[in-house]
Design a protein around this motif. Sequence first.
Motif, PDB file in Angstrom:
ATOM      1  N   ARG A 262     -23.101 -20.646  -2.346  1.00 39.99           N
ATOM      2  CA  ARG A 262     -22.348 -21.057  -1.149  1.00 39.99           C
ATOM      3  C   ARG A 262     -20.964 -20.424  -1.096  1.00 39.99           C
ATOM      4  O   ARG A 262     -20.156 -20.781  -0.248  1.00 39.99           O
TER       5      ARG A 262
ATOM      6  N   ARG B 278     -13.967 -26.284  11.452  1.00 35.00           N
ATOM      7  CA  ARG B 278     -14.469 -27.379  10.627  1.00 35.00           C
ATOM      8  C   ARG B 278     -15.415 -28.281  11.411  1.00 35.00           C
ATOM      9  O   ARG B 278     -15.311 -28.403  12.631  1.00 35.00           O
TER      10      ARG B 278
ATOM     11  N   THR C 170     -12.918 -25.625   2.163  1.00 32.43           N
ATOM     12  CA  THR C 170     -12.866 -24.852   0.929  1.00 32.43           C
ATOM     13  C   THR C 170     -14.087 -25.109   0.054  1.00 32.43           C
ATOM     14  O   THR C 170     -14.578 -26.248  -0.027  1.00 32.43           O
TER      15      THR C 170
ATOM     16  N   GLU D   9     -13.089 -21.497   3.888  1.00 33.23           N
ATOM     17  CA  GLU D   9     -13.924 -21.464   5.084  1.00 33.23           C
ATOM     18  C   GLU D   9     -13.126 -20.972   6.285  1.00 33.23           C
ATOM     19  O   GLU D   9     -12.038 -21.484   6.570  1.00 33.23           O
ATOM     20  N   LYS D  10     -13.677 -19.980   6.992  1.00 33.96           N
ATOM     21  CA  LYS D  10     -13.008 -19.425   8.168  1.00 33.96           C
ATOM     22  C   LYS D  10     -13.552 -19.983   9.475  1.00 33.96           C
ATOM     23  O   LYS D  10     -12.896 -19.889  10.505  1.00 33.96           O
ATOM     24  N   ARG D  11     -14.742 -20.553   9.443  1.00 32.34           N
ATOM     25  CA  ARG D  11     -15.287 -21.135  10.668  1.00 32.34           C
ATOM     26  C   ARG D  11     -14.593 -22.462  10.966  1.00 32.34           C
ATOM     27  O   ARG D  11     -14.010 -23.081  10.077  1.00 32.34           O
TER      28      ARG D  11
ATOM     29  N   TYR E  48     -23.050 -27.579   1.347  1.00 33.15           N
ATOM     30  CA  TYR E  48     -22.698 -26.698   2.464  1.00 33.15           C
ATOM     31  C   TYR E  48     -21.808 -27.437   3.459  1.00 33.15           C
ATOM     32  O   TYR E  48     -20.777 -26.912   3.915  1.00 33.15           O
TER      33      TYR E  48
ATOM     34  N   ARG F  62     -18.307 -27.866   2.120  1.00 35.44           N
ATOM     35  CA  ARG F  62     -17.508 -26.642   2.309  1.00 35.44           C
ATOM     36  C   ARG F  62     -16.949 -26.586   3.722  1.00 35.44           C
ATOM     37  O   ARG F  62     -15.781 -26.269   3.931  1.00 35.44           O
ATOM     38  N   ARG F  63     -17.789 -26.900   4.698  1.00 37.52           N
ATOM     39  CA  ARG F  63     -17.387 -26.793   6.101  1.00 37.52           C
ATOM     40  C   ARG F  63     -16.361 -27.867   6.483  1.00 37.52           C
ATOM     41  O   ARG F  63     -15.393 -27.590   7.191  1.00 37.52           O
TER      42      ARG F  63
ATOM     43  N   GLU G  52     -25.125 -18.840  11.877  1.00 39.95           N
ATOM     44  CA  GLU G  52     -24.835 -19.888  10.898  1.00 39.95           C
ATOM     45  C   GLU G  52     -26.070 -20.703  10.520  1.00 39.95           C
ATOM     46  O   GLU G  52     -26.148 -21.214   9.395  1.00 39.95           O
TER      47      GLU G  52
END
Length: 253
Positions: A138, A86, A201, A82-84, A193, A196-197, A151
Motif C-alpha cells: 500500500r 481524503r 499517510t 496520500e495525495k488524493r 487502504y 491510508r486514505r 482508484e
Amino acid sequence: MTGPAAAASVRVAPRVWRGVLALLLYLAVFYGVWIFNGIDYPRIGDSADTLWKWYVAPLAAGTVVLVIVVSIYGWWRPALFEKRRRVPPWVWILPGALAVIAILNLIIGDSSRVTPTMWMLLVTGSLLVGFNEEMATRGQLIVALRSRFGELGVWFFSCLLFGLLHLPNTLFGTGLLGLFQVVLTFCAGSVFYLLRRVSGTLIAAMLLHALWDFSTFAANSGLPGAWDLPIGLAGVIVAILIVRREGRVDRAA
C-alpha cells in the motif's frame, strides 16, 4: 497524484512492473531467509529463538531490500503520504475497531508464556512487518498502480497482492488454511487502504498493522479471530462504495 505530474515528482517514473518487481524482490529475500532458517509457520511464536529466526530476521532482511529499492525509485513521499482527497471521517470507525480489538486482546488474553526477550522481539518484528507489508503493497505498489489504473483498480490490485503475499504460507505449515488467510488478508488490506486514505499517510496503516500482529502473537483471547473477517468485509464494501463514488464525481467533473 497520477500521470505526468506524479512522474515528475520522483526519480524513476512509476510503472506497474516496477512496483511488482519491488514486491517480488522483497518476497524473494523474505522467503529465502525463511527457507534457510527452516521455517515451521505454526511455531513462530513459540520462543525467543523461533521469533528471531522466523520473525525478526526475515523481516529485517526484507526491510533492507525495500529501503534500497524505494530509495532508488525516489518514491518515498508519494508512498508515505496520500495525495488524493481524503475519504469521509466516519471511515475511522473501521481501523479504530481493529485497534480496539487488538488492545482488548492484549488486556484480557493470556500472555504469561511471553518472556522479556520475546516481548522485545515481538515489538521489533511487529514494527518491521507493519513497515514492510504496508510499504510493499500500500506504499510503493500504490504509487506504481496509480500510473496505470483508476482508484478502484488501485484498491483491488493492492489488496489482491497483499493477500497473495501470504499464499506461500500454505507451503510452510498452514496447509489449506493458508487459502483462507489469503482471503482474510485481502479483506484486512481494505481497512488498511482506507486508513491510508482517511489519515493521509501510510504511517498510520503501518502502526495499526504492527499493533494487530503484535497483539495476535503476544496473546489470544479469541477476539481477533472472531472480528477480523467481519471488519475486513465491511472494509471491502466501504472501499468499493467510496472509490466508485469518487470515480463518478471525477467523470462528472
